[in-house]
Scaffold this motif. Structure first.
Motif, PDB file in Angstrom:
ATOM      1  N   GLU A 112       0.805  -1.230   0.000  1.00 61.16           N
ATOM      2  CA  GLU A 112       0.000   0.000   0.000  1.00 61.16           C
ATOM      3  C   GLU A 112       0.832   1.271   0.000  1.00 61.16           C
ATOM      4  OE1 GLU A 112      -3.084  -0.009   3.023  1.00 61.16           O
ATOM      5  OE2 GLU A 112      -3.135  -2.194   2.987  1.00 61.16           O
ATOM      6  N   GLY A 113       2.128   1.158   0.360  1.00 54.04           N
ATOM      7  CA  GLY A 113       2.957   2.359   0.464  1.00 54.04           C
ATOM      8  C   GLY A 113       3.586   2.734  -0.865  1.00 54.04           C
ATOM      9  N   SER A 114       4.099   3.954  -0.910  1.00 54.57           N
ATOM     10  CA  SER A 114       4.881   4.369  -2.080  1.00 54.57           C
ATOM     11  C   SER A 114       5.984   5.303  -1.612  1.00 54.57           C
ATOM     12  CB  SER A 114       3.987   5.047  -3.122  1.00 54.57           C
ATOM     13  OG  SER A 114       3.353   6.160  -2.536  1.00 54.57           O
ATOM     14  N   VAL A 115       7.037   5.378  -2.403  1.00 49.95           N
ATOM     15  CA  VAL A 115       8.180   6.211  -2.009  1.00 49.95           C
ATOM     16  C   VAL A 115       8.150   7.496  -2.825  1.00 49.95           C
ATOM     17  CG1 VAL A 115      10.697   6.339  -1.862  1.00 49.95           C
ATOM     18  CG2 VAL A 115       9.525   4.171  -1.390  1.00 49.95           C
ATOM     19  N   LEU A 116       8.150   8.615  -2.100  1.00 52.27           N
ATOM     20  CA  LEU A 116       8.117   9.922  -2.754  1.00 52.27           C
ATOM     21  C   LEU A 116       9.530  10.508  -2.784  1.00 52.27           C
ATOM     22  CD1 LEU A 116       4.996  11.550  -1.018  1.00 52.27           C
ATOM     23  CD2 LEU A 116       5.080  10.189  -3.111  1.00 52.27           C
ATOM     24  N   PRO A 117       9.768  11.462  -3.668  1.00 51.80           N
ATOM     25  CA  PRO A 117      11.073  12.117  -3.672  1.00 51.80           C
ATOM     26  C   PRO A 117      11.366  12.709  -2.297  1.00 51.80           C
ATOM     27  CG  PRO A 117       9.760  12.822  -5.557  1.00 51.80           C
ATOM     28  CD  PRO A 117       8.858  11.995  -4.701  1.00 51.80           C
ATOM     29  N   GLY A 118      12.624  12.752  -1.922  1.00 53.09           N
ATOM     30  CA  GLY A 118      12.987  13.311  -0.615  1.00 53.09           C
ATOM     31  C   GLY A 118      12.971  12.254   0.474  1.00 53.09           C
ATOM     32  N   ASN A 119      13.058  10.965   0.064  1.00 60.06           N
ATOM     33  CA  ASN A 119      13.102   9.886   1.054  1.00 60.06           C
ATOM     34  C   ASN A 119      11.872   9.812   1.937  1.00 60.06           C
ATOM     35  OD1 ASN A 119      15.444   8.427   0.603  1.00 60.06           O
ATOM     36  ND2 ASN A 119      16.711   9.973   1.654  1.00 60.06           N
ATOM     37  N   VAL A 120      10.727  10.111   1.363  1.00 66.35           N
ATOM     38  CA  VAL A 120       9.487  10.052   2.138  1.00 66.35           C
ATOM     39  C   VAL A 120       8.696   8.810   1.748  1.00 66.35           C
ATOM     40  CG1 VAL A 120       7.255  11.168   2.554  1.00 66.35           C
ATOM     41  CG2 VAL A 120       9.337  12.540   2.518  1.00 66.35           C
ATOM     42  N   LEU A 121       8.376   8.018   2.751  1.00 72.50           N
ATOM     43  CA  LEU A 121       7.545   6.837   2.539  1.00 72.50           C
ATOM     44  C   LEU A 121       6.089   7.241   2.786  1.00 72.50           C
ATOM     45  CD1 LEU A 121       7.339   3.747   2.111  1.00 72.50           C
ATOM     46  CD2 LEU A 121       7.691   3.498   4.584  1.00 72.50           C
ATOM     47  N   LYS A 122       5.288   7.132   1.731  1.00 70.57           N
ATOM     48  CA  LYS A 122       3.893   7.560   1.854  1.00 70.57           C
ATOM     49  C   LYS A 122       3.030   6.367   2.265  1.00 70.57           C
ATOM     50  CE  LYS A 122       0.298   9.919  -0.774  1.00 70.57           C
ATOM     51  NZ  LYS A 122      -0.101  10.424  -2.096  1.00 70.57           N
ATOM     52  N   VAL A 123       2.429   6.481   3.426  1.00 63.95           N
ATOM     53  CA  VAL A 123       1.536   5.417   3.905  1.00 63.95           C
ATOM     54  C   VAL A 123       0.211   6.056   4.364  1.00 63.95           C
ATOM     55  CG1 VAL A 123       3.210   3.604   4.490  1.00 63.95           C
ATOM     56  CG2 VAL A 123       2.822   5.459   6.111  1.00 63.95           C
ATOM     57  N   ASN A 124      -0.273   6.958   3.500  1.00 63.25           N
ATOM     58  CA  ASN A 124      -1.501   7.686   3.837  1.00 63.25           C
ATOM     59  C   ASN A 124      -2.720   6.787   3.930  1.00 63.25           C
ATOM     60  OD1 ASN A 124      -0.217  10.079   3.964  1.00 63.25           O
ATOM     61  ND2 ASN A 124      -1.229  11.036   2.223  1.00 63.25           N
ATOM     62  N   GLY A 125      -2.644   5.623   3.287  1.00 65.72           N
ATOM     63  CA  GLY A 125      -3.820   4.755   3.244  1.00 65.72           C
ATOM     64  C   GLY A 125      -4.135   4.067   4.553  1.00 65.72           C
ATOM     65  N   PHE A 126      -3.135   3.982   5.458  1.00 68.76           N
ATOM     66  CA  PHE A 126      -3.458   3.327   6.737  1.00 68.76           C
ATOM     67  C   PHE A 126      -2.929   4.039   7.971  1.00 68.76           C
ATOM     68  CE2 PHE A 126       0.577   1.140   7.748  1.00 68.76           C
ATOM     69  CZ  PHE A 126       1.216   1.079   6.509  1.00 68.76           C
ATOM     70  N   LEU A 127      -2.008   5.027   7.790  1.00 69.22           N
ATOM     71  CA  LEU A 127      -1.354   5.603   8.970  1.00 69.22           C
ATOM     72  C   LEU A 127      -1.413   7.121   9.055  1.00 69.22           C
ATOM     73  CD1 LEU A 127       0.267   4.487  11.359  1.00 69.22           C
ATOM     74  CD2 LEU A 127       2.342   4.662   9.974  1.00 69.22           C
ATOM     75  N   ASN A 128      -1.258   7.813   7.925  1.00 72.44           N
ATOM     76  CA  ASN A 128      -1.079   9.260   7.993  1.00 72.44           C
ATOM     77  C   ASN A 128      -2.251  10.102   7.484  1.00 72.44           C
ATOM     78  OD1 ASN A 128       2.351   8.665   7.274  1.00 72.44           O
ATOM     79  ND2 ASN A 128       1.550   9.410   9.212  1.00 72.44           N
ATOM     80  N   HIS A 129      -3.264   9.451   6.933  1.00 72.87           N
ATOM     81  CA  HIS A 129      -4.391  10.252   6.449  1.00 72.87           C
ATOM     82  C   HIS A 129      -5.684   9.478   6.690  1.00 72.87           C
ATOM     83  CE1 HIS A 129      -6.455  13.386   4.554  1.00 72.87           C
ATOM     84  NE2 HIS A 129      -6.153  13.195   3.296  1.00 72.87           N
ATOM     85  N   ARG A 130      -5.776   8.279   6.088  1.00 79.94           N
ATOM     86  CA  ARG A 130      -6.848   7.351   6.465  1.00 79.94           C
ATOM     87  C   ARG A 130      -6.253   6.405   7.501  1.00 79.94           C
ATOM     88  NH1 ARG A 130      -9.415   3.411   1.988  1.00 79.94           N
ATOM     89  NH2 ARG A 130      -7.223   2.857   1.796  1.00 79.94           N
ATOM     90  N   LEU A 131      -7.021   6.118   8.538  1.00 81.09           N
ATOM     91  CA  LEU A 131      -6.518   5.248   9.603  1.00 81.09           C
ATOM     92  C   LEU A 131      -7.150   3.871   9.483  1.00 81.09           C
ATOM     93  CD1 LEU A 131      -6.749   7.716  12.644  1.00 81.09           C
ATOM     94  CD2 LEU A 131      -4.747   7.218  11.235  1.00 81.09           C
ATOM     95  N   ASP A 132      -6.302   2.833   9.417  1.00 79.92           N
ATOM     96  CA  ASP A 132      -6.788   1.453   9.467  1.00 79.92           C
ATOM     97  C   ASP A 132      -6.868   1.089  10.956  1.00 79.92           C
ATOM     98  OD1 ASP A 132      -7.038  -1.301   9.580  1.00 79.92           O
ATOM     99  OD2 ASP A 132      -5.861  -1.621   7.760  1.00 79.92           O
ATOM    100  N   VAL A 133      -8.023   1.313  11.537  1.00 80.29           N
ATOM    101  CA  VAL A 133      -8.148   1.227  13.003  1.00 80.29           C
ATOM    102  C   VAL A 133      -7.813  -0.168  13.541  1.00 80.29           C
ATOM    103  CG1 VAL A 133      -9.738   1.506  14.943  1.00 80.29           C
ATOM    104  CG2 VAL A 133      -9.702   3.195  13.104  1.00 80.29           C
ATOM    105  N   PRO A 134      -8.389  -1.258  12.980  1.00 77.53           N
ATOM    106  CA  PRO A 134      -8.027  -2.574  13.544  1.00 77.53           C
ATOM    107  C   PRO A 134      -6.528  -2.833  13.460  1.00 77.53           C
ATOM    108  CG  PRO A 134      -9.917  -2.773  12.090  1.00 77.53           C
ATOM    109  CD  PRO A 134      -9.403  -1.375  11.923  1.00 77.53           C
ATOM    110  N   PHE A 135      -5.903  -2.399  12.364  1.00 86.87           N
ATOM    111  CA  PHE A 135      -4.467  -2.644  12.218  1.00 86.87           C
ATOM    112  C   PHE A 135      -3.669  -1.807  13.227  1.00 86.87           C
ATOM    113  CE2 PHE A 135      -0.253  -2.546  10.350  1.00 86.87           C
ATOM    114  CZ  PHE A 135      -0.079  -3.899  10.075  1.00 86.87           C
ATOM    115  N   ILE A 136      -4.082  -0.564  13.414  1.00 84.12           N
ATOM    116  CA  ILE A 136      -3.387   0.294  14.391  1.00 84.12           C
ATOM    117  C   ILE A 136      -3.562  -0.277  15.809  1.00 84.12           C
ATOM    118  CG2 ILE A 136      -3.422   2.604  15.459  1.00 84.12           C
ATOM    119  CD1 ILE A 136      -3.902   3.701  12.596  1.00 84.12           C
ATOM    120  N   MET A 137      -4.733  -0.830  16.086  1.00 80.81           N
ATOM    121  CA  MET A 137      -4.922  -1.443  17.412  1.00 80.81           C
ATOM    122  C   MET A 137      -3.966  -2.636  17.587  1.00 80.81           C
ATOM    123  SD  MET A 137      -6.991   0.660  18.699  1.00 80.81           S
ATOM    124  CE  MET A 137      -7.276   0.000  20.329  1.00 80.81           C
ATOM    125  N   GLU A 138      -3.740  -3.382  16.508  1.00 80.87           N
ATOM    126  CA  GLU A 138      -2.781  -4.503  16.582  1.00 80.87           C
ATOM    127  C   GLU A 138      -1.358  -3.983  16.829  1.00 80.87           C
ATOM    128  OE1 GLU A 138      -3.402  -7.799  16.749  1.00 80.87           O
ATOM    129  OE2 GLU A 138      -5.470  -7.130  16.834  1.00 80.87           O
TER     130      GLU A 138
END
Ligand code: G4P
Length: 193
Positions: free
Chosen positions: A14-40
């Motif tokens: 689900e992640g992607s790497v953006l210029p500037g060494n940024v790992l984009k994980v907006n789909g579960f951590l930084n914008h949309r939250l995958d609540v069951p996964f975060i609870m784990e």
């Protein structure tokens, strides 16, 4: 560890790497939250620091809050989040540190009300990412100002190649990353084993 493998798989799928060494994980951590996964993830952090005598969790807004919340629920502890924005409902009696963000290229002030960090506290720092480690260093400074101790640092994702985590480990601070990225480019992400 099942959770570690699940997080690595999620970063790869689900992640992607953006210029500037940024790992984009907006789909579960930084914008949309995958609540069951975060609870784990919270459960895994609780397992790692079980029996360490932690009495509070400290994080910094924004994206550290859900993971800190999940760990706190599992450990039955309160969470304090350092605020980056001035707010009228904050007292003047605060611990305050300047944090330089390497990723965003700016410096901001983080504050915590002195009422919430106390002498003798044994505090677990939780955050989403650990890169160069300035945010964590700032939180440790506040903990020291309060004459409290840092039980350790737990992050969802550490970017090992930016050395913040290893610098803290060399100072004797326990740092646990659920996923530790050793290198990444726009076609691959490699984890430290
Ligand atoms: P540090 O967190 O180790 O001090 O490093 P840095 O100053 O570079 O990080 C600044 C901000 O960027 C932090 O969020 C950090 O969590 C985030 N960050 C660093 N590297 C990455 C990355 O590769 N991917 C993502 N998604 N975030 C990264 P922040 O400014 O506090 O933002 P937020 O918590 O309000 O979202």
């Amino acid at each position: 560890m099942l959770l570690v493998k699940a997080l690595e798989d999620k970063i790869l799928s689900e992640g992607s790497v953006l210029p500037g060494n940024v790992l984009k994980v907006n789909g579960f951590l930084n914008h949309r939250l995958d609540v069951p996964f975060i609870m784990e993830m919270g459960k895994e952090i609780a397992r790692l620091f079980e029996g360490c005598g932690v009495n509070k969790i400290l994080t910094i807004e924004t994206s550290g809050i859900p993971i800190a919340f999940a760990a706190a629920q599992e450990m039955s502890l309160p969470v304090i989040f350092a605020k980056k924005h001035k707010s009228k409902n904050l007292s003047d009696d605060v611990y305050s540190v300047e944090i330089e963000s390497f990723t965003h290229g700016n410096t901001y002030t983080a504050v915590v009300d002195k009422a919430f960090l106390n002498e003798g506290d044994n505090i677990l720092i939780v955050d989403d990412f650990l890169a160069i480690g300035n945010a964590v260093k700032g939180l440790i400074k506040m903990i020291e100002s309060a004459k409290a101790t840092t039980a350790g640092v737990a992050v969802a994702i550490e970017k090992g190649f930016q050395n913040g985590g290893d610098a803290l480990r060399q100072k004797g601070i326990r740092v646990e990353a659920l996923a530790l990225v050793d290198s990444m480019d726009d076609s691959s992400v490699t984890f430290r084993k």
